[in-house]
Design a protein around this motif. Structure first.
Motif, PDB file in Angstrom:
ATOM      1  N   SER A   1       0.852  -1.182   0.000  1.00 61.58           N
ATOM      2  CA  SER A   1       0.000   0.000   0.000  1.00 61.58           C
ATOM      3  C   SER A   1       0.885   1.228   0.000  1.00 61.58           C
ATOM      4  CB  SER A   1      -0.919   0.034   1.223  1.00 61.58           C
ATOM      5  OG  SER A   1      -1.923  -0.951   1.150  1.00 61.58           O
ATOM      6  N   MET A   2       0.331   2.347  -0.468  1.00 59.55           N
ATOM      7  CA  MET A   2       1.109   3.586  -0.523  1.00 59.55           C
ATOM      8  C   MET A   2       0.346   4.731   0.118  1.00 59.55           C
ATOM      9  SD  MET A   2       3.170   5.216  -3.721  1.00 59.55           S
ATOM     10  CE  MET A   2       4.139   6.730  -3.557  1.00 59.55           C
ATOM     11  N   VAL A   3       1.055   5.531   0.902  1.00 60.57           N
ATOM     12  CA  VAL A   3       0.521   6.745   1.513  1.00 60.57           C
ATOM     13  C   VAL A   3       1.211   7.924   0.844  1.00 60.57           C
ATOM     14  CG1 VAL A   3       0.237   8.070   3.635  1.00 60.57           C
ATOM     15  CG2 VAL A   3       0.148   5.563   3.703  1.00 60.57           C
TER      16      VAL A   3
ATOM     17  N   SER B   1      -4.648   2.882   4.086  1.00 55.58           N
ATOM     18  CA  SER B   1      -3.599   2.032   3.511  1.00 55.58           C
ATOM     19  C   SER B   1      -3.474   0.703   4.249  1.00 55.58           C
ATOM     20  CB  SER B   1      -2.254   2.761   3.545  1.00 55.58           C
ATOM     21  OG  SER B   1      -1.735   2.821   4.857  1.00 55.58           O
ATOM     22  N   LEU B   2      -3.990   0.638   5.482  1.00 56.09           N
ATOM     23  CA  LEU B   2      -3.847  -0.567   6.295  1.00 56.09           C
ATOM     24  C   LEU B   2      -4.984  -1.561   6.146  1.00 56.09           C
ATOM     25  CD1 LEU B   2      -2.602   1.000   9.657  1.00 56.09           C
ATOM     26  CD2 LEU B   2      -1.221  -0.181   7.932  1.00 56.09           C
TER      27      LEU B   2
ATOM     28  N   PRO C   1      -1.496  -4.781   4.254  1.00 60.63           N
ATOM     29  CA  PRO C   1      -0.289  -4.886   3.431  1.00 60.63           C
ATOM     30  C   PRO C   1       0.893  -5.423   4.221  1.00 60.63           C
ATOM     31  CG  PRO C   1      -0.573  -2.640   4.165  1.00 60.63           C
ATOM     32  CD  PRO C   1      -1.799  -3.388   4.617  1.00 60.63           C
ATOM     33  N   ASN C   2       1.834  -6.007   3.496  1.00 69.51           N
ATOM     34  CA  ASN C   2       3.104  -6.407   4.085  1.00 69.51           C
ATOM     35  C   ASN C   2       4.152  -5.317   3.892  1.00 69.51           C
ATOM     36  OD1 ASN C   2       1.874  -8.902   2.374  1.00 69.51           O
ATOM     37  ND2 ASN C   2       2.445  -9.547   4.447  1.00 69.51           N
ATOM     38  N   LEU C   3       3.994  -4.556   2.796  1.00 69.75           N
ATOM     39  CA  LEU C   3       4.926  -3.489   2.444  1.00 69.75           C
ATOM     40  C   LEU C   3       4.160  -2.170   2.395  1.00 69.75           C
ATOM     41  CD1 LEU C   3       7.618  -2.331   1.339  1.00 69.75           C
ATOM     42  CD2 LEU C   3       6.874  -3.074  -0.950  1.00 69.75           C
TER      43      LEU C   3
ATOM     44  N   LYS D   1       2.362  -4.356  13.462  1.00 72.41           N
ATOM     45  CA  LYS D   1       1.879  -5.050  12.261  1.00 72.41           C
ATOM     46  C   LYS D   1       2.999  -5.794  11.535  1.00 72.41           C
ATOM     47  CE  LYS D   1      -1.792  -4.796  11.048  1.00 72.41           C
ATOM     48  NZ  LYS D   1      -2.957  -5.631  11.412  1.00 72.41           N
ATOM     49  N   ARG D   2       4.232  -5.703  12.035  1.00 69.85           N
ATOM     50  CA  ARG D   2       5.387  -6.370  11.429  1.00 69.85           C
ATOM     51  C   ARG D   2       5.507  -6.027   9.942  1.00 69.85           C
ATOM     52  NH1 ARG D   2       7.497  -9.830  15.070  1.00 69.85           N
ATOM     53  NH2 ARG D   2       6.158 -10.478  16.795  1.00 69.85           N
ATOM     54  N   LEU D   3       5.454  -4.740   9.674  1.00 66.34           N
ATOM     55  CA  LEU D   3       5.503  -4.238   8.308  1.00 66.34           C
ATOM     56  C   LEU D   3       6.942  -4.073   7.827  1.00 66.34           C
ATOM     57  CD1 LEU D   3       2.893  -1.358   8.697  1.00 66.34           C
ATOM     58  CD2 LEU D   3       2.525  -3.472   7.414  1.00 66.34           C
ATOM     59  N   THR D   4       7.072  -4.019   6.519  1.00 73.05           N
ATOM     60  CA  THR D   4       8.271  -3.487   5.887  1.00 73.05           C
ATOM     61  C   THR D   4       7.882  -2.103   5.375  1.00 73.05           C
ATOM     62  OG1 THR D   4       8.973  -5.688   5.201  1.00 73.05           O
ATOM     63  CG2 THR D   4       9.990  -3.809   4.082  1.00 73.05           C
TER      64      THR D   4
END
Length: 278
Positions: free
Chosen positions: A98-100, A167-168, A172-174, A203-206
């Motif tokens: 996802s993109m912000v 975006s969440l 998303p993972n990224l 959320k253990r995101l990248t």
């Protein structure tokens, strides 16, 4: 407003080399139809769980690179691989990005809940599942009590929180973020930076993050990639080898000042290594 930073705890992250790559930028170049060369060959690998910030002079191609990683623009040459699934596959089974953007870009006629649910509505997702995802995302960004508000009733920082919640909802993972807090006052920006780190951990995101702020880059990142003036390239990378969570004490520490000094010196070199003229 509730802070998503409450209760956060995270130690020093594993070294990037110990984790699988999420994004691989392989000799990527970008030349626009008018002949403007935005990026000379760029190579960058982002590992699972990293928080990597792109820092550089205005016009150096930071946002262009992020948009190509998001699949919103195509490289002129080179390739990008996501989760090692090839240059033409943005997604992979069980993997999403996802993109912000710099602006919250909310629908002014819609309430917060509907704004956050937009990606799920566009995907035709089940309504009951969508509502649960929206409730969770709004709670994560501290806006669960503002679900029925309109954007005009929110501060700039709260509007950006809605954008992050939106975006969440797709889980998303990224997460790609293009100067999301650049237009906010320093107090609000610092608070959202701290909350973003807590969200990254929870959320253990990248995360890949674009900013012009050295201070923000040092506070947030596991690694900072400094880009040269246009045509952009990766001039150098600095690992921010400090434990998490990071708070106000880190901002006034000697190590914080040392990292800022290093990045400031690199930016001085970056600004003279090319041209940022339009």
């Amino acid at each position: 407003m509730n802070s998503i930073a409450e209760g956060s705890a995270l130690g020093a992250p594993p070294a990037a080399g110990e984790r699988a790559p999420v994004v691989e930028v392989l000799s990527v170049e970008k030349v626009y139809p008018n002949g403007t060369r935005a990026l000379q060959p760029v190579d960058l690998t982002v590992a699972d769980g990293e928080f990597v910030t792109l820092l550089g002079p205005s016009g150096c191609g930071k946002s262009t690179l992020l948009k190509m990683i998001a699949g919103l623009a195509a490289p002129t040459d080179g390739r990008i691989r996501w989760w090692r699934h090839g240059a033409d596959a943005v997604g992979a089974p069980g993997r999403k990005l996802s993109m912000v953007f710099q602006e919250a870009t909310l629908m002014p006629w819609a309430r917060v809940r509907k704004n956050a649910r937009l990606p799920l509505d566009l995907a035709g997702a089940d309504r009951a599942q969508s509502d649960r995802a929206v409730e969770e995302a709004l709670a994560l960004v501290g806006l669960d009590k503002f679900a029925d508000s309109y954007p005009r009733e929110l501060s700039g920082g709260m509007q950006m929180r809605v954008s992050i919640a939106r975006s969440l909802v797709t889980e998303p993972n990224l997460l790609l973020m293009d100067e999301p807090f650049g237009a906010l006052d320093e107090i609000t920006r610092n608070r959202l930076d701290a909350d973003l780190l807590a969200l990254w951990e929870k959320k253990r995101l990248t995360v890949m993050f674009v900013t012009h702020s050295i201070y923000e880059a040092v506070f947030l990142s596991t690694r900072v990639a400094v880009m040269s003036a246009r045509p952009g390239r990766i001039l150098d990378e600095v690992t921010i080898a400090e434990p998490f969570p990071r708070g106000d004490a880190f901002r006034v520490s000697q190590s914080f000042a040392a990292y800022c000094k290093t990045l400031s010196e690199l930016l001085a070199v970056a600004s003279t290594s090319g041209s940022t003229e339009d």
